[in-house]
Write an enzyme that holds these catalytic residues in place. Structure first.
Site, PDB file in Angstrom:
ATOM      1  N   TYR A  66      -0.004  36.455  19.724  1.00 29.55           N
ATOM      2  CA  TYR A  66       1.205  35.735  20.134  1.00 29.55           C
ATOM      3  C   TYR A  66       0.844  34.471  20.917  1.00 29.55           C
ATOM      4  O   TYR A  66      -0.186  34.422  21.591  1.00 29.55           O
ATOM      5  CB  TYR A  66       2.080  36.604  21.042  1.00 29.55           C
ATOM      6  CG  TYR A  66       2.619  37.854  20.408  1.00 29.55           C
ATOM      7  CD1 TYR A  66       3.862  37.861  19.764  1.00 29.55           C
ATOM      8  CD2 TYR A  66       1.902  39.050  20.445  1.00 29.55           C
ATOM      9  CE1 TYR A  66       4.368  39.010  19.189  1.00 29.55           C
ATOM     10  CE2 TYR A  66       2.399  40.208  19.865  1.00 29.55           C
ATOM     11  CZ  TYR A  66       3.627  40.184  19.244  1.00 29.55           C
ATOM     12  OH  TYR A  66       4.123  41.328  18.674  1.00 29.55           O
ATOM     13  N   ASP A  80      13.339  37.982  29.530  1.00 27.23           N
ATOM     14  CA  ASP A  80      13.152  36.771  28.744  1.00 27.23           C
ATOM     15  C   ASP A  80      14.274  35.788  29.064  1.00 27.23           C
ATOM     16  O   ASP A  80      15.067  36.019  29.994  1.00 27.23           O
ATOM     17  CB  ASP A  80      13.091  37.083  27.235  1.00 27.23           C
ATOM     18  CG  ASP A  80      14.378  37.706  26.699  1.00 27.23           C
ATOM     19  OD1 ASP A  80      15.419  37.662  27.391  1.00 27.23           O
ATOM     20  OD2 ASP A  80      14.344  38.245  25.578  1.00 27.23           O
TER      21      ASP A  80
END
Length: 299
Positions: A66, A80
């Site tokens: 990632y 997030d």
């Protein structure tokens, strides 16, 4: 149709949405993905079609890569950028590269993680996000994951007006890792709240971002009656796994699920017949025995 589609999952779609969309496009019910991506995460989502669905568990076990960004100085309810701010702490003096690198190193190797409340992990038959949306608190089971690499990309950015610090990063990790939670853990190591502001899966299940195809590309190919976006089953296997061409007699044995003798020494071997991958066999004593049967016919 039997094969592997390295799909580019756009932001705003769930992994289940992607499978549903492909079922409509391909008129194929037997489709599965090999590792859920959150709706706001884009990148590599490996899709198994037809007989390739037998490889889902195999591909799930592969490492993922990632690239993303963590914001230091604020925390959100979802870990997030989609959540509400639940904590903040002004950063008056930005962390040095050395401080951040040391914190990232402390989170490398085998670590414990507690899944976010806004996640699809099931507890007592319900998804954690269902509890979260209902405002209910439930004990979350921790899990052990492996972080093989956690490093900065480029130079950290300091926002002197908001007193926040942004760090771009690369992570190589095992299945089951929550990168959102890793961002929070990085903040904890530095004694500040944190959240993950963006994330892209750049590699997974032996495929990289530049190998992916989009829904628009798949639609265009189908209109031209072209199917090269769907790769053969052997594309799912690393080139480090040796290939072995079967004789007619050996192919009959493999079709019956029998153990066979091969002139090989590797732990695993991919068996092919008429140029098509048929099975993955693993070494056991002096023989090779079935691990995954891919195709039992010549198609």
């Amino acid at each position: 149709m039997n094969g592997i589609i390295p799909l580019y999952k756009p932001r705003g779609m769930t992994s289940a949405d992607c499978v549903y969309q492909l079922r409509k496009l391909l008129h194929e019910k037997k489709i599965g993905h090999t590792g859920t991506l959150d709706p706001e995460v884009d990148g590599v989502l490996t899709i198994c079609v037809g007989q390739a669905t037998k490889l889902v568990n195999w591909l799930l076990d592969s490492d993922k890569v990632y690239q993303g960004q963590v914001v230091l100085g604020k925390a959100t309810s979802t870990e997030d950028a989609t959540g509400e701010i639940i904590d903040q702490k002004e950063i008056l003096t930005p962390f040095t590269i050395e401080q951040v690198e040391a914190a990232m190193l402390s989170l490398t190797g085998s670590i414990q993680q507690t899944p976010p409340m806004y996640s699809a992990v099931k507890v007592n038959g319900k998804r954690l996000y269902e509890y979260a949306r209902a405002g209910q608190i439930v004990q979350r089971p921790s899990r052990q994951v492996t972080i093989k690499k956690f490093q900065m990309r480029g130079v950290p950015h300091f926002d002197e007006h908001q007193h926040l610090q942004m760090l771009d990063f690369t992570v190589v990790c095992s299945k089951g890792t929550y990168i959102r939670t890793l961002a929070v853990q990085l903040g904890e190591s530095l004694n500040v709240p944190a959240y993950m502001s963006r994330l892209t899966r750049t590699a997974g299940s032996s495929f990289t971002l530049d190998q992916t195809v989009s829904f628009d590309q798949i639609s265009a190919k189908l209109q031209q009656n072209e199917f090269d976006f769907c790769l053969p089953l052997e594309a799912a296997f690393s080139s480090q796994i040796p290939r072995c061409t079967l004789t007619d007699e050996q192919w009959q044995q493999v079709q019956n699920g029998s153990k066979i003798t091969l002139a090989a020494s590797s732990k695993q071997v991919l068996l092919t017949f008429n140029g098509i991958a048929k099975a993955l066999y693993q070494k056991q004593a002096d023989f090779y025995v079935p691990q995954i049967m891919l195709l039992k016919n010549d198609r």
